[in-house]
Design a protein around this motif. Structure first.
Motif, short mmCIF file in Angstrom:
data_model
loop_
_atom_site.label_atom_id
_atom_site.label_comp_id
_atom_site.label_asym_id
_atom_site.label_seq_id
_atom_site.Cartn_x
_atom_site.Cartn_y
_atom_site.Cartn_z
N MET A 1 16.46 8.83 -0.93
CA MET A 1 17.88 9.13 -0.84
C MET A 1 18.63 7.88 -0.45
O MET A 1 18.11 7.01 0.23
CB MET A 1 18.09 10.27 0.17
CG MET A 1 18.78 9.86 1.45
SD MET A 1 19.07 11.12 2.69
CE MET A 1 17.44 11.71 3.05
N LYS A 2 19.86 7.83 -0.90
CA LYS A 2 20.77 6.76 -0.51
C LYS A 2 21.76 7.35 0.49
O LYS A 2 22.13 8.51 0.39
CB LYS A 2 21.54 6.24 -1.72
CG LYS A 2 20.66 5.58 -2.76
CD LYS A 2 21.50 5.14 -3.94
CE LYS A 2 20.63 4.48 -4.99
NZ LYS A 2 21.43 4.01 -6.12
N VAL A 3 22.22 6.52 1.42
CA VAL A 3 23.22 6.92 2.41
C VAL A 3 24.40 5.95 2.30
O VAL A 3 24.19 4.74 2.19
CB VAL A 3 22.65 6.90 3.85
CG1 VAL A 3 23.71 7.28 4.87
CG2 VAL A 3 21.43 7.81 3.97
N LEU A 4 25.61 6.49 2.33
CA LEU A 4 26.81 5.66 2.30
C LEU A 4 27.51 5.76 3.65
O LEU A 4 27.65 6.85 4.21
CB LEU A 4 27.76 6.14 1.21
CG LEU A 4 29.10 5.40 1.10
CD1 LEU A 4 28.89 3.94 0.70
CD2 LEU A 4 30.01 6.10 0.10
N ILE A 5 27.95 4.61 4.16
CA ILE A 5 28.74 4.57 5.39
C ILE A 5 30.08 3.93 5.06
O ILE A 5 30.14 2.77 4.64
CB ILE A 5 28.02 3.79 6.51
CG1 ILE A 5 26.65 4.43 6.80
CG2 ILE A 5 28.88 3.77 7.77
CD1 ILE A 5 25.79 3.66 7.78
N ALA A 6 31.15 4.69 5.26
CA ALA A 6 32.52 4.21 5.03
C ALA A 6 33.10 3.84 6.39
O ALA A 6 33.20 4.68 7.28
CB ALA A 6 33.34 5.30 4.35
N ILE A 7 33.48 2.59 6.53
CA ILE A 7 33.92 2.06 7.82
C ILE A 7 35.45 2.04 7.94
O ILE A 7 36.13 1.38 7.15
CB ILE A 7 33.37 0.62 8.03
CG1 ILE A 7 31.85 0.56 7.87
CG2 ILE A 7 33.82 0.06 9.38
CD1 ILE A 7 31.05 1.31 8.91
N ASP A 8 35.95 2.77 8.91
CA ASP A 8 37.34 2.65 9.41
C ASP A 8 38.43 2.64 8.34
O ASP A 8 39.36 1.83 8.38
CB ASP A 8 37.48 1.40 10.28
CG ASP A 8 36.60 1.43 11.52
OD1 ASP A 8 35.97 2.46 11.79
OD2 ASP A 8 36.56 0.40 12.21
#
Length: 175
Positions: free
Chosen positions: A1-8
């Motif tokens: 699986m891929k994980v995305l983190i969207a910052i601020d």
């Protein structure tokens, strides 16, 4: 699986107290990446109190921003809609790096993480801080930064952060 983190991706960093034209310019690209991403999505909220100016950060950067509950603290509306459609998980943080991301990523790691991907604002402060924080806990998982969906305080400091990230073995997606 891929994980995305969207910052601020908050109003104060786009059109508010610390907004820039570069941040405004990435909104559509960030939203599109979120909408098309297949996998879990986390997003950070820079979160300060009314006492911000008395903090270490507030003394160095004396611009009140992302005060919890204010319009500036909210995620940009079109991005919020995309995040909600993907059942993204909000993670508050009171400084550059979001240590609360780590336990969530450790849970995902149990099922196997192919990559952890990032986008957001500011490349040269919070994006670089969070990417390097995650890298220190997950050194064998490939990290990817989607540069067209990132904006720095200035174009020059954005490029400097990209250089640092590359030197720390982070993959930079330029399209």
């Amino acid at each position: 699986m891929k994980v995305l983190i969207a910052i601020d991706l908050q109003n104060d960093f786009i059109s508010g107290a610390l907004g820039t034209k570069e941040a405004e310019a990435i909104v559509s690209t960030a939203r599109s990446l979120i909408e098309s991403f297949e996998g879990p999505i986390l997003y950070t909220l820079d979160t300060h109190s009314e006492a911000y100016l008395k903090t270490e950060e507030g003394r160095a950067l004396p611009v009140p921003h992302c005060i919890e509950g204010t319009e500036g603290w909210q995620i940009e509306p079109t991005i919020l809609k995309a995040l909600e459609a993907k059942s993204a998980i909000a993670v508050t943080k009171n400084t550059f790096g979001g240590k609360n991301l780590i336990p969530l990523l450790q849970e995902y790691e149990k099922d196997g993480i192919e990559s952890i991907e990032f986008l957001g604002i500011c490349t040269d402060i919070c994006v670089v801080s969070n990417v390097l924080l995650v890298k220190s806990f997950f050194p064998e998982i490939p990290l990817i930064v989607h540069e067209p969906a990132c904006a720095g305080v200035t174009p020059a400091t954005h490029e400097a952060a990209i250089t640092v990230l590359k030197s720390c073995l982070v993959q930079i997606q330029r399209r």
